[in-house]
Design an enzyme around this catalytic site. Structure first.
Site, short mmCIF file in Angstrom:
data_model
loop_
_atom_site.label_atom_id
_atom_site.label_comp_id
_atom_site.label_asym_id
_atom_site.label_seq_id
_atom_site.Cartn_x
_atom_site.Cartn_y
_atom_site.Cartn_z
N CYS A 335 0.83 -1.20 0.00
CA CYS A 335 0.00 0.00 0.00
C CYS A 335 0.87 1.27 0.00
O CYS A 335 1.53 1.53 -0.99
CB CYS A 335 -0.99 -0.04 1.16
SG CYS A 335 -2.41 1.02 0.83
N HIS A 438 -3.53 -5.24 1.34
CA HIS A 438 -3.20 -5.68 2.68
C HIS A 438 -3.74 -7.10 2.85
O HIS A 438 -4.68 -7.50 2.16
CB HIS A 438 -3.89 -4.82 3.74
CG HIS A 438 -3.41 -3.40 3.78
ND1 HIS A 438 -2.17 -3.05 4.24
CD2 HIS A 438 -4.02 -2.24 3.44
CE1 HIS A 438 -2.05 -1.73 4.19
NE2 HIS A 438 -3.15 -1.22 3.70
#
Ligand SMILES: NC(=O)CC[C@H](N)C(=O)O
Length: 506
Positions: A335, A438
């Site tokens: 991310c 994630h």
């Protein structure tokens, strides 16, 4: 009445732990129970079917064996700067909250929280609520909807968890009781002592005295639970899987993973699954030398990509990442960490909301906040930030290995050139990997296959241990251990009885 509120004498007293354990213990007794935390302050979150909630409530739903929903954590506050936080309301972004507004500017949040509680109450037999901080913070009482404010709204019994490890537990239980006004105090039924090590006989007279003075019931003393911890609200509390003895030790040198301790890290629970793998050792560090030595370097998520990139450069970790790339040593960006590895970041969203509160830019950052910033340049990626947040639970595979991730980001990626290999939603160039997803590493087959490739890149002999338990199984084992302790050491019958008052008490 269908709720009970577990509050604490302080943050980290063990409220989450007790709620998680109770959810499982009650579920085992056949009770349809749901967790609830009106407001959570955390940068560790999870995407569930209808939006984003705190990681702790997600885990409590797993413990209760119910589908997690945003009703279980209707207000999530994600700290931005010291004076400003991002608000997530029923799973969706809902602007920011300034420090000065904390006591008074939350009326709409309270209304949404109460509404969510009613929803859960209607759908389940019992709602086990977790407070926040401590109800002794009477300065916050007028706008409170997470501690006594919640209990009063619904006439709920309240249990106080005290942390004996940090000391002063008798004074903090007595002091909390003494600080409450009569109406609040009437709902406070008793206490639990948490993190106890030592001789219960020595503690007993102290508890007797507290109960005499306050009339509070002692619902039990929970021992220090070695090997039990939960997905922290605290951003970088890596699960201590090895310390817990859950995984066998490898004969060879461990595969060393260094996770960069970014100052504004978010969703670092990603690396927990690596820490659970036999023969893998995870360190969280800001030391460039440790980053250079590791077999795998992880740049985790961050809620302030550009600020943390400047921090990374100021520490010289940018050079370490470049040297690793040149030397064929693996780096994974997740991310915000992935965004840093690209060529260009155009951010008119995040910087505006994290930088301006202090009135000056973070060290090493361009003073013109909206200027495009060069990334580390190792992946052919451009990221443009959008005000709308991407919240998703994507499914995909790499090299035939299925995995599921979750996405929480404002940055939108554009691929500028064909990488060496596609990796989930992201890419690999040479030994450098990146993805916005994630949670992908929690999936055993995928994680082990990918780590095998990383070990090869590092010239390390690591291979998955045959029949090592998977991450989900380890987490499940931990919840069961916790529920066993709750059943053995706390008076669960008495806690349940609080939720079914006799007519005289009504
Ligand atoms: N979860 C993250 O790492 C978020 C990355 C970045 N702050 C974004 O919003 O795009």
């Amino acid at each position: 009445m269908t709720g009970i509120l577990v509050t604490g004498t302080s943050s980290d007293a063990g409220k989450s732990l007790v709620v998680t354990g109770l959810c499982r213990a009650l579920r085992r007794r056949g009770i349809d129970v749901a967790p609830f935390k009106a407001q959570n302050m955390s940068n560790n979150s999870m995407v569930v079917a209808d939006g984003e909630i705190g990681r702790a409530q997600y885990l409590q739903a797993v413990a209760a064996r119910v589908e997690p929903t945003t009703a279980m954590n209707p207000v999530l506050i994600k700290p931005g700067t010291d004076r400003r936080a991002h608000v997530v309301l029923r799973g969706q972004p809902d602007g920011t909250l300034e420090a000065g507004q904390y006591a008074t500017g939350r009326g709409h949040l309270a209304a949404a929280a109460f509404e969510s509680f009613r929803e859960l109450e209607a759908a389940h037999e019992l709602v086990v609520c977790e407070g926040a901080g401590s109800p002794a913070e009477v300065n916050l009482r007028s706008g409170d909807y997470v501690n006594m404010g919640l209990a009063r709204q619904f006439g709920m019994p309240v249990v106080l968890v005290g942390d004996i490890d940090r000391g002063g537990v008798l004074a903090s239980i007595y002091g909390t009781w003494a600080l409450l006004d009569d109406a609040d105090r009437g709902l406070l039924k008793g206490y639990v002592i948490n993190k106890f090590r030592g001789d219960p006989e020595v503690l007993a007279p102290g508890l007797t005295r507290i109960s005499e003075l306050t009339g509070l019931a002692n619902f039990g003393v929970l021992n220090w639970l070695e090997g039990v911890w939960l997905d922290g609200e605290d951003a970088l509390a890596i699960g201590a899987w090895h310390r817990a003895g859950t995984t066998p030790h490898h004969a060879e040198r461990a595969l060393e993973v260094a996770v960069v301790r970014l100052p504004r890290v978010s969703n670092a629970t990603d690396v927990d699954a690596l820490a659970a793998e036999p023969g893998v050792h995870v360190t969280v560090t800001a030391d460039p030398a440790v980053c250079a030595r590791a077999d795998l370097l992880v740049l985790p998520g961050t809620r302030a990509t550009i600020d943390d990139l400047a921090w990374l450069r100021a520490r010289g970790i940018d050079r370490v990442v470049a040297q690793r790339h040149a030397a064929g040593r693996a780096t994974l960006g997740i991310c915000g960490g992935y965004q840093m590895l690209g060529k260009l970041i155009v951010d008119e969203v995040e910087q505006a909301s994290t930088g301006s509160a202090t009135g000056k830019p973070a060290a090493g950052r361009s003073p013109k906040t909206h200027e495009p910033v060069e990334g580390l340049g190792l992946l052919p990626l451009r990221v443009d930030f959008h005000p709308g947040k991407v919240l998703a639970r994507p499914t995909g595979s790499w090299q035939g290995h299925q995995t599921i991730g979750y996405e929480i980001h404002h940055g939108r990626p554009t691929t500028l050139a064909e990488p060496d290999e596609r990796f989930l939603d992201g890419m690999r160039v040479g030994p450098t990997w990146g993805t916005h997803w994630h949670g992908a590493l929690e999936h055993d087959e995928f994680r082990r296959a990918w780590l095998t490739r990383v070990a090869d890149q590092a010239g390390h002999p690591w291979r998955p241990t045959a029949d090592a338990p998977g991450f989900g199984a380890l987490r499940e084992r931990m919840i069961e251990t916790l529920a066993d302790a709750i059943e053995e050491q706390l008076d669960v019958d008495a806690l349940l009885a609080l939720t079914h008052p006799t007519p005289e008490e009504n």
